[in-house]
Design a protein around this motif. Structure first.
Motif, PDB file in Angstrom:
ATOM      1  N   ALA A 162       0.758  -1.013   0.085  1.00  0.00           N
ATOM      2  CA  ALA A 162       0.090   0.187  -0.087  1.00  0.00           C
ATOM      3  C   ALA A 162       0.851   1.401  -0.002  1.00  0.00           C
ATOM      4  CB  ALA A 162      -0.961   0.193   1.028  1.00  0.00           C
ATOM      5  N   THR A 163       1.981   1.238   0.782  1.00  0.00           N
ATOM      6  CA  THR A 163       3.141   2.487   0.736  1.00  0.00           C
ATOM      7  C   THR A 163       3.520   2.613  -0.722  1.00  0.00           C
ATOM      8  OG1 THR A 163       3.186   1.869   3.058  1.00  0.00           O
ATOM      9  CG2 THR A 163       4.884   3.513   2.215  1.00  0.00           C
ATOM     10  N   ILE A 164       4.118   1.461  -1.217  1.00  0.00           N
ATOM     11  CA  ILE A 164       4.523   1.561  -2.571  1.00  0.00           C
ATOM     12  C   ILE A 164       3.630   2.242  -3.527  1.00  0.00           C
ATOM     13  CG2 ILE A 164       5.335   0.374  -4.461  1.00  0.00           C
ATOM     14  CD1 ILE A 164       6.397  -1.869  -2.476  1.00  0.00           C
ATOM     15  N   ALA A 165       2.232   1.864  -3.270  1.00  0.00           N
ATOM     16  CA  ALA A 165       1.376   2.315  -4.290  1.00  0.00           C
ATOM     17  C   ALA A 165       1.168   3.770  -4.068  1.00  0.00           C
ATOM     18  CB  ALA A 165      -0.125   1.827  -3.997  1.00  0.00           C
ATOM     19  N   VAL A 166       1.366   4.188  -3.047  1.00  0.00           N
ATOM     20  CA  VAL A 166       1.060   5.738  -2.554  1.00  0.00           C
ATOM     21  C   VAL A 166       2.230   6.550  -2.907  1.00  0.00           C
ATOM     22  CG1 VAL A 166       0.466   7.495  -0.802  1.00  0.00           C
ATOM     23  CG2 VAL A 166      -0.845   5.324  -1.055  1.00  0.00           C
ATOM     24  N   THR A 167       3.403   5.870  -2.796  1.00  0.00           N
ATOM     25  CA  THR A 167       4.794   6.662  -2.754  1.00  0.00           C
ATOM     26  C   THR A 167       5.691   6.617  -3.612  1.00  0.00           C
ATOM     27  OG1 THR A 167       5.894   5.252  -1.430  1.00  0.00           O
ATOM     28  CG2 THR A 167       4.511   6.960  -0.298  1.00  0.00           C
ATOM     29  N   SER A 199       8.523   5.909 -16.875  1.00  0.00           N
ATOM     30  CA  SER A 199       9.502   5.269 -15.730  1.00  0.00           C
ATOM     31  C   SER A 199       8.949   5.305 -14.313  1.00  0.00           C
ATOM     32  CB  SER A 199      10.779   5.936 -15.598  1.00  0.00           C
ATOM     33  OG  SER A 199      11.194   6.058 -16.975  1.00  0.00           O
ATOM     34  N   ALA A 200       8.046   6.529 -14.281  1.00  0.00           N
ATOM     35  CA  ALA A 200       7.368   6.644 -12.710  1.00  0.00           C
ATOM     36  C   ALA A 200       6.483   5.403 -12.612  1.00  0.00           C
ATOM     37  CB  ALA A 200       6.849   7.867 -12.695  1.00  0.00           C
ATOM     38  N   PHE A 201       5.400   5.254 -13.830  1.00  0.00           N
ATOM     39  CA  PHE A 201       4.480   4.055 -13.606  1.00  0.00           C
ATOM     40  C   PHE A 201       5.403   2.815 -13.661  1.00  0.00           C
ATOM     41  CE2 PHE A 201       2.809   0.628 -16.314  1.00  0.00           C
ATOM     42  CZ  PHE A 201       1.614   0.395 -15.704  1.00  0.00           C
ATOM     43  N   GLY A 242       7.656  -0.288 -31.528  1.00  0.00           N
ATOM     44  CA  GLY A 242       7.022   0.755 -31.545  1.00  0.00           C
ATOM     45  C   GLY A 242       5.826   0.927 -30.482  1.00  0.00           C
ATOM     46  N   ALA A 243       5.377  -0.248 -29.929  1.00  0.00           N
ATOM     47  CA  ALA A 243       4.173  -0.310 -29.332  1.00  0.00           C
ATOM     48  C   ALA A 243       4.157   0.298 -27.778  1.00  0.00           C
ATOM     49  CB  ALA A 243       3.691  -1.929 -29.240  1.00  0.00           C
ATOM     50  N   VAL A 244       4.522   1.709 -27.948  1.00  0.00           N
ATOM     51  CA  VAL A 244       4.861   2.409 -26.832  1.00  0.00           C
ATOM     52  C   VAL A 244       3.568   3.250 -26.244  1.00  0.00           C
ATOM     53  CG1 VAL A 244       7.240   2.495 -27.183  1.00  0.00           C
ATOM     54  CG2 VAL A 244       5.685   4.264 -28.069  1.00  0.00           C
ATOM     55  N   PRO A 245       3.351   3.466 -25.084  1.00  0.00           N
ATOM     56  CA  PRO A 245       2.097   4.346 -24.522  1.00  0.00           C
ATOM     57  C   PRO A 245       2.452   5.610 -24.623  1.00  0.00           C
ATOM     58  CG  PRO A 245       3.679   3.599 -22.615  1.00  0.00           C
ATOM     59  CD  PRO A 245       4.197   2.968 -23.782  1.00  0.00           C
ATOM     60  N   GLY A 246       1.463   6.515 -24.428  1.00  0.00           N
ATOM     61  CA  GLY A 246       1.451   7.676 -24.497  1.00  0.00           C
ATOM     62  C   GLY A 246       1.867   8.030 -22.999  1.00  0.00           C
ATOM     63  N   PRO A 247       2.615   9.294 -22.740  1.00  0.00           N
ATOM     64  CA  PRO A 247       2.880   9.818 -21.341  1.00  0.00           C
ATOM     65  C   PRO A 247       1.556  10.012 -20.455  1.00  0.00           C
ATOM     66  CG  PRO A 247       4.200  11.108 -22.992  1.00  0.00           C
ATOM     67  CD  PRO A 247       3.147  10.263 -23.950  1.00  0.00           C
ATOM     68  N   PHE A 248       0.499  10.484 -21.209  1.00  0.00           N
ATOM     69  CA  PHE A 248      -0.484  10.742 -20.367  1.00  0.00           C
ATOM     70  C   PHE A 248      -1.355   9.475 -19.926  1.00  0.00           C
ATOM     71  CE2 PHE A 248      -5.303  12.528 -20.501  1.00  0.00           C
ATOM     72  CZ  PHE A 248      -5.340  13.126 -19.229  1.00  0.00           C
ATOM     73  N   GLU A 249      -1.213   8.576 -20.796  1.00  0.00           N
ATOM     74  CA  GLU A 249      -1.977   7.234 -20.328  1.00  0.00           C
ATOM     75  C   GLU A 249      -1.042   6.696 -19.296  1.00  0.00           C
ATOM     76  OE1 GLU A 249      -1.685   8.042 -23.403  1.00  0.00           O
ATOM     77  OE2 GLU A 249      -3.713   7.709 -23.919  1.00  0.00           O
ATOM     78  N   THR A 250       0.335   6.538 -18.955  1.00  0.00           N
ATOM     79  CA  THR A 250       1.062   6.187 -18.130  1.00  0.00           C
ATOM     80  C   THR A 250       0.843   7.139 -16.734  1.00  0.00           C
ATOM     81  OG1 THR A 250       3.008   7.431 -18.781  1.00  0.00           O
ATOM     82  CG2 THR A 250       2.743   5.071 -19.147  1.00  0.00           C
ATOM     83  N   TRP A 251       0.618   8.444 -16.908  1.00  0.00           N
ATOM     84  CA  TRP A 251       0.300   9.315 -15.710  1.00  0.00           C
ATOM     85  C   TRP A 251      -0.904   8.883 -15.161  1.00  0.00           C
ATOM     86  CZ3 TRP A 251      -3.266  13.025 -14.503  1.00  0.00           C
ATOM     87  CH2 TRP A 251      -2.907  13.848 -13.582  1.00  0.00           C
ATOM     88  N   LEU A 252      -2.141   8.697 -15.998  1.00  0.00           N
ATOM     89  CA  LEU A 252      -3.388   8.454 -15.458  1.00  0.00           C
ATOM     90  C   LEU A 252      -3.182   7.063 -14.776  1.00  0.00           C
ATOM     91  CD1 LEU A 252      -5.988   9.429 -18.285  1.00  0.00           C
ATOM     92  CD2 LEU A 252      -5.936  10.262 -15.792  1.00  0.00           C
ATOM     93  N   ALA A 253      -2.589   6.191 -15.273  1.00  0.00           N
ATOM     94  CA  ALA A 253      -2.244   4.674 -14.542  1.00  0.00           C
ATOM     95  C   ALA A 253      -1.697   5.046 -13.316  1.00  0.00           C
ATOM     96  CB  ALA A 253      -1.763   3.777 -15.560  1.00  0.00           C
ATOM     97  N   LEU A 254      -0.913   5.703 -13.292  1.00  0.00           N
ATOM     98  CA  LEU A 254       0.131   5.786 -11.903  1.00  0.00           C
ATOM     99  C   LEU A 254      -1.010   6.541 -10.970  1.00  0.00           C
ATOM    100  CD1 LEU A 254       2.825   5.868 -10.295  1.00  0.00           C
ATOM    101  CD2 LEU A 254       3.296   7.997 -11.444  1.00  0.00           C
ATOM    102  N   ARG A 255      -1.436   7.536 -11.443  1.00  0.00           N
ATOM    103  CA  ARG A 255      -2.502   8.063 -10.513  1.00  0.00           C
ATOM    104  C   ARG A 255      -3.499   7.188  -9.960  1.00  0.00           C
ATOM    105  NH1 ARG A 255      -5.044  14.074 -10.231  1.00  0.00           N
ATOM    106  NH2 ARG A 255      -6.715  13.519  -9.651  1.00  0.00           N
ATOM    107  N   GLY A 256      -4.056   6.393 -10.965  1.00  0.00           N
ATOM    108  CA  GLY A 256      -4.731   5.296 -10.463  1.00  0.00           C
ATOM    109  C   GLY A 256      -4.418   4.323  -9.551  1.00  0.00           C
ATOM    110  N   MET A 257      -3.081   4.192  -9.603  1.00  0.00           N
ATOM    111  CA  MET A 257      -2.198   3.025  -8.915  1.00  0.00           C
ATOM    112  C   MET A 257      -2.420   3.505  -7.279  1.00  0.00           C
ATOM    113  SD  MET A 257       0.192   0.659 -10.732  1.00  0.00           S
ATOM    114  CE  MET A 257       1.204   1.621 -11.238  1.00  0.00           C
TER     115      MET A 257
END
Ligand SMILES: *Cc1c(COP(=O)(O)O)cnc(C)c1O
Length: 366
Positions: free
Chosen positions: A17-22, A61-63, A236-251
């Motif tokens: 839980a701490t990993i998910a938040v921090t 990278s953050a995700f 080149g099956a790479v994600p968009g930065p916004f998608e990874t940001w939303l997923a990180l926020r979701g996590m």
């Protein structure tokens, strides 16, 4: 290597839980943003580690840092779950055998059939819950290179004995992949059970709000991780930065969402088991996906269309409760009952969810 902790926010061993938040935060410096910003960049000033937008991105990278820490390996983000899955299948040599669940996600089955039709591999579909049969299938093909596990399966919700299967596979020189989309790393960590590669449709629980298409792979072996990164760079099956940001926020709330959704699912599965219009309830005992089978002659499509709160929609793992009849998809396995409804239980009030479902099922009561 220094003994300093690799990340200032993780000075000590912390729990999921701490990993998910921090996890994945930028370095702690005055006026640095607390959480990773969205970095929109197709190119970077030369002579660094990244160089170009297809090779890397600080938001990916953050995700990847958070998911890797939760699964216990190195994560790579992809444009979708299928982009991640097909990148793994791409590494299987020509003519190799792949053993996979007959009730794997239908996209995975389609990808295997497509590669087989083009002479790339031989797919052997098995009942993944039958450990002896799975091991037998691996032994029967001397060119077997990959065991594809999904547990629980989608939508039959069968469970695989990952640890026993991984041990047997490794004795035969077979690499083990686990699609961990349904369980998430909070309920099951396949790498610690002996798997080599974890696949995620981050579209589902990890992102969790039905607004992102994203996939990921997680591996413990540096060499395999390098090979998969090289494929991602090339294809080149790479994600968009916004998608990874939303997923990180979701996590950041994955543990809270999953806890509530699972509690709701346990309650709903229990009540459905007592419902006279339902002949079978499938629930593996954890997670938030429940499948129910209606009595013959009743229309599962009608039930799916009559709910007001539950949304008739495919996909799963969002905060919202959704349901669908899986056989409405042509690619769904013919062994899945026509009247099977898959419920993705969300985090709404469970009494409201039950009232709505009970109302939709009422015409079935004798
Ligand atoms: C949805 C899903 C996938 C595919 O993921 P996409 O993000 O839709 O490409 C793979 N495996 C499972 C178990 C899924 O539910």
């Amino acid at each position: 290597m220094s003994d300093e902790p690799s990340h200032p926010d993780h000075p000590i061993d912390v729990r999921p839980a701490t990993i998910a938040v921090t996890g994945g935060r930028p370095a702690r410096q005055p006026d640095a943003p607390l959480n990773p910003p969205i970095t929109m960049a197709s190119t970077y000033v030369a002579a660094g580690d990244v160089e170009y937008g297809r090779y890397g991105n600080p938001t990916w990278s953050a995700f990847e840092e958070v998911l890797g820490a939760l699964e216990g390996g190195r994560a790579l983000a992809f444009a979708s779950g299928m982009a991640a899955a097909t990148t793994v299948l791409d590494l299987v040599g020509p003519g190799a055998g792949v053993v996979a669940p007959q009730h794997a996600y239908s996209g995975t089955i389609m990808a295997l059939a497509d590669l087989e039709a083009r002479g790339r591999l031989h797919a052997h579909l098995v009942d993944i819950a039958d450990t002896d049969a799975v091991i037998g299938a691996m032994k029967a093909d001397e060119d077997c290179a990959l065991l594809w596990i999904e547990s629980p399966t989608n939508p039959a919700l069968e469970l695989a004995d990952i640890e026993t299967l991984a041990r047997a596979a490794h004795e035969l020189g077979v690499r083990v992949v686990v699609d961990n989309t349904f369980a998430t790393p909070l309920l099951q960590q396949p790498l610690s059970l002996g798997a080599d590669i974890v696949v995620h449709s981050a579209t589902k629980y990890l992102a969790g709000h039905s607004d992102v298409q994203l996939g990921a792979l997680v591996v413990s072996d540096e060499e395999v991780s390098g090979a998969l990164k090289a494929r991602r760079d090339l294809v080149g099956a790479v994600p968009g930065p916004f998608e990874t940001w939303l997923a990180l926020r979701g996590m950041r709330t994955l543990h809270l969402r999953l806890e509530r959704a699972q509690a709701n699912a346990i309650e709903i599965a229990g009540r459905l088991a007592d419902h006279p219009g339902v002949v079978e309830v499938r629930y593996p005992g954890f997670g938030a996906i429940v499948a129910l089978v209606l009595a013959d002659g009743f229309s599962a499509d009608l039930v799916a269309r009559s709910t007001r709160l539950w949304v008739h929609a495919t996909s799963l793992g969002g905060v919202e409760s959704t349901l669908e009849r899986r056989r409405r998809w042509k690619a769904e396995a013919s062994t899945i009952p026509e009247g099977l409804l898959r419920l993705s239980v969300g985090i709404e009030d469970v009494e409201d969810l039950w009232t709505d479902l009970e109302r939709a099922l009422a015409p079935l009561v004798p």
